[in-house]
Design an enzyme around this catalytic site. Structure first.
Site, short mmCIF file in Angstrom:
data_model
loop_
_atom_site.label_atom_id
_atom_site.label_comp_id
_atom_site.label_asym_id
_atom_site.label_seq_id
_atom_site.Cartn_x
_atom_site.Cartn_y
_atom_site.Cartn_z
N HIS A 179 0.84 -1.21 0.00
CA HIS A 179 0.00 0.00 0.00
C HIS A 179 0.86 1.24 0.00
O HIS A 179 1.33 1.70 1.03
CB HIS A 179 -0.94 -0.01 1.21
N ASP A 227 -16.30 -3.73 9.87
CA ASP A 227 -16.65 -2.63 8.96
C ASP A 227 -17.79 -3.11 8.06
O ASP A 227 -18.58 -3.96 8.45
CB ASP A 227 -15.42 -2.26 8.13
N PHE A 256 -11.85 -6.11 12.38
CA PHE A 256 -12.47 -4.79 12.52
C PHE A 256 -13.80 -4.80 11.77
O PHE A 256 -13.84 -4.91 10.55
CB PHE A 256 -11.51 -3.74 11.94
N ASP A 299 -8.20 -6.66 1.87
CA ASP A 299 -7.53 -6.44 0.58
C ASP A 299 -8.16 -7.34 -0.49
O ASP A 299 -8.39 -6.93 -1.62
CB ASP A 299 -6.02 -6.72 0.67
N ASP A 332 -7.70 -10.14 8.95
CA ASP A 332 -8.55 -9.01 8.52
C ASP A 332 -7.92 -8.28 7.33
O ASP A 332 -8.56 -8.05 6.31
CB ASP A 332 -8.73 -8.03 9.69
N TYR A 333 -6.65 -7.91 7.48
CA TYR A 333 -5.97 -7.20 6.39
C TYR A 333 -6.08 -8.00 5.09
O TYR A 333 -6.35 -7.47 4.02
CB TYR A 333 -4.48 -7.01 6.73
N1 LIG Z 1 -11.93 -4.49 8.40
C1 LIG Z 1 -11.24 -3.51 7.84
N2 LIG Z 1 -11.88 -2.38 7.48
C2 LIG Z 1 -11.14 -1.42 6.89
C3 LIG Z 1 -9.76 -1.53 6.65
C4 LIG Z 1 -9.35 -0.33 6.03
C5 LIG Z 1 -7.96 0.00 5.56
N3 LIG Z 1 -7.03 -0.36 6.60
C6 LIG Z 1 -5.63 -0.24 6.48
C7 LIG Z 1 -5.01 -1.45 7.09
C8 LIG Z 1 -4.56 -2.30 6.19
C9 LIG Z 1 -4.58 -1.69 4.89
O1 LIG Z 1 -3.25 -1.71 4.45
C10 LIG Z 1 -5.05 -0.27 5.12
O2 LIG Z 1 -3.91 0.54 5.20
C11 LIG Z 1 -10.50 0.47 5.92
N4 LIG Z 1 -11.54 -0.22 6.43
C12 LIG Z 1 -12.95 0.10 6.43
O3 LIG Z 1 -13.45 -0.34 5.17
C13 LIG Z 1 -14.50 0.54 4.73
C14 LIG Z 1 -14.01 1.25 3.48
O4 LIG Z 1 -14.05 0.30 2.44
P1 LIG Z 1 -14.02 0.88 0.91
O5 LIG Z 1 -15.30 1.72 0.79
O6 LIG Z 1 -13.98 -0.37 0.06
O7 LIG Z 1 -12.76 1.73 0.79
C15 LIG Z 1 -14.71 1.53 5.87
O8 LIG Z 1 -15.66 0.99 6.78
C16 LIG Z 1 -13.33 1.56 6.52
O9 LIG Z 1 -13.40 1.95 7.89
C17 LIG Z 1 -9.10 -2.73 7.05
O10 LIG Z 1 -7.87 -2.94 6.89
N5 LIG Z 1 -9.89 -3.68 7.64
#
Ligand SMILES: Nc1nc2c(c(CN[C@H]3C=C[C@H](O)[C@@H]3O)cn2[C@@H]2O[C@H](COP(=O)(O)O)[C@@H](O)[C@H]2O)c(=O)[nH]1
Length: 360
Positions: A72, A258, A256, A338, A333-334
């Site tokens: 990233h 989301d 997490f 992705d 999760d990551y």
């Molecule tokens: N479970 C989970 N949810 C995450 C992320 C991330 C990014 N995390 C950083 C960590 C690792 C990566 O390298 C990133 O640097 C964003 N979100 C959530 O997703 C939604 C946005 O989605 P879309 O509209 O498609 O962009 C929004 O609720 C946002 O809060 C994650 O990793 N895990």
């Protein structure tokens, strides 16, 4: 029930520090929700299938701590205080990027490339930094005006970033607290955590109100702490799991909750929605944060991923390998997040659940 309801009322009047203890932890919340869920089901067979499919992926870079930087380009690459404060700003605003219509959404152009969703936030942060705006400094965002926030997070389409007023309020609130209580740097919080992920989680939830991602389900006070947990995880990643970021208990975090992870779990067959819920999702029904079905989606996602992790560890244990250093909910999760990003097209038959809130 009266006692529990009384408990909920009591928590409203307790100082926040003790009130957090009144809520179940995200892991215990997930167990309670999954055991009582009616419209969302965790599929044991599907969990097994996903764990087996991931077995060979565990050693790939997509499943590694290093992937956070190497995969990233917008994430900070240095191990520094600036990187930690970049992560704190990004995760303070890490919510609600979904758009009503897939073909009309906020996009941010950075160094010649267009970014959407969560990455549009990161692109806007880096665009501001390149323009000499100290957007990651609490002394700056504590007193930003709404106009300045609109400018920094402006879209390169006619669709603005969602909830821009809430983002402004949260920036001022969070920046003021970081200045008043922690010398203006999230590094102070990290050092106070003494290399414990759970301690850092508690410091964040107790001191920064916008991170209090909690709900009541069947009269029980449950928590998800999605942004607080991803903040701890991203801090761990930015510090490469070393020095102040060497969290011995990182495996205590959950995934997490989301709106992307539930979608990918249903797509992979590890989780299933009732016909009634699927119909509502296809109709694009808006849910409120804390609605019964919204809580079931989030809680079952956490529980489902915990089972996938357990099963993955079990598969390796059968081969005589202890993979507890390489397999945890953060890395799962990551990987899944992705994966969801890269398989948007394959997942279009599984709608996300629509909530406009500051928690995810
Ligand atoms: N479970 C989970 N949810 C995450 C992320 C991330 C990014 N995390 C950083 C960590 C690792 C990566 O390298 C990133 O640097 C964003 N979100 C959530 O997703 C939604 C946005 O989605 P879309 O509209 O498609 O962009 C929004 O609720 C946002 O809060 C994650 O990793 N895990």
């Amino acid at each position: 029930c009266r006692l529990l309801c009384g408990g909920a009322l009591l928590a409203k009047h307790l100082p926040r520090r003790r009130a957090m203890e009144a809520f179940l932890s995200p892991k215990d919340s997930a167990k309670f929700i999954a055991e009582n869920s009616q419209d969302v089901l965790v599929e044991e067979q599907g969990v097994r299938k996903v764990a087996e499919a991931l077995f060979d992926k565990v050693s790939a870079k997509e499943f590694s701590l290093a992937g956070w930087k190497s995969l990233h380009e917008l994430n900070p690459q240095a191990v520094s205080d600036d990187a930690v404060n970049w992560v704190f700003l990004a995760d303070t605003l890490n919510f609600s990027f979904w758009s009503e219509h897939e073909d009309r959404k906020c996009l941010v152009k950075y160094r010649g490339k267009m970014y959407s969703g969560y990455w549009s936030l990161c692109a806007a942060i880096n665009r501001a930094l390149d323009a000499g705006i100290p957007i990651t400094s609490a002394a700056y965002y504590a007193t930003m005006t709404l106009e300045q926030v609109r400018h920094v997070f402006r879209s390169d389409t006619d669709v603005p970033m969602p909830l821009i007023e809430e983002r402004h309020r949260i920036l001022n609130e969070t920046g003021t607290i970081l200045l008043e209580k922690f010398g203006g740097s999230f590094v102070t919080c990290v050092k106070m955590s003494e290399k414990s992920a759970l301690k850092l989680l508690r410091i964040v939830v107790e001191n920064f109100p916008s991170y209090r991602d909690e709900a009541t389900f069947k009269g029980t006070m449950v928590s998800f702490y999605k942004r607080a947990q991803i903040l701890v995880a991203d801090t761990w990643s930015a510090l490469e799991g070393k020095g102040d970021g060497c969290f011995g208990d990182i495996s205590s975090l959950t995934i997490f909750a989301d709106y992307r992870i539930p979608q990918v779990l249903v797509h992979l067959g590890a989780m299933r929605y009732s016909d009634e819920l699927m119909r509502k999702l296809h109709e694009g029904v808006m849910f409120q944060s804390g609605d019964k079905q919204e809580v079931e989606i989030r809680g079952c996602s956490i529980w489902c991923c915990g089972l996938i992790c357990d099963h993955l560890l079990e598969l390796y244990k059968k081969k005589g390998q202890n993979m507890s250093e390489r397999i945890n909910a953060v890395l799962l999760d990551y990987y899944l997040w992705d994966y969801a990003r890269d398989h948007r097209e394959d997942m279009k038959d599984i709608p996300i659940h629509r909530v406009r809130c500051i928690y995810y």
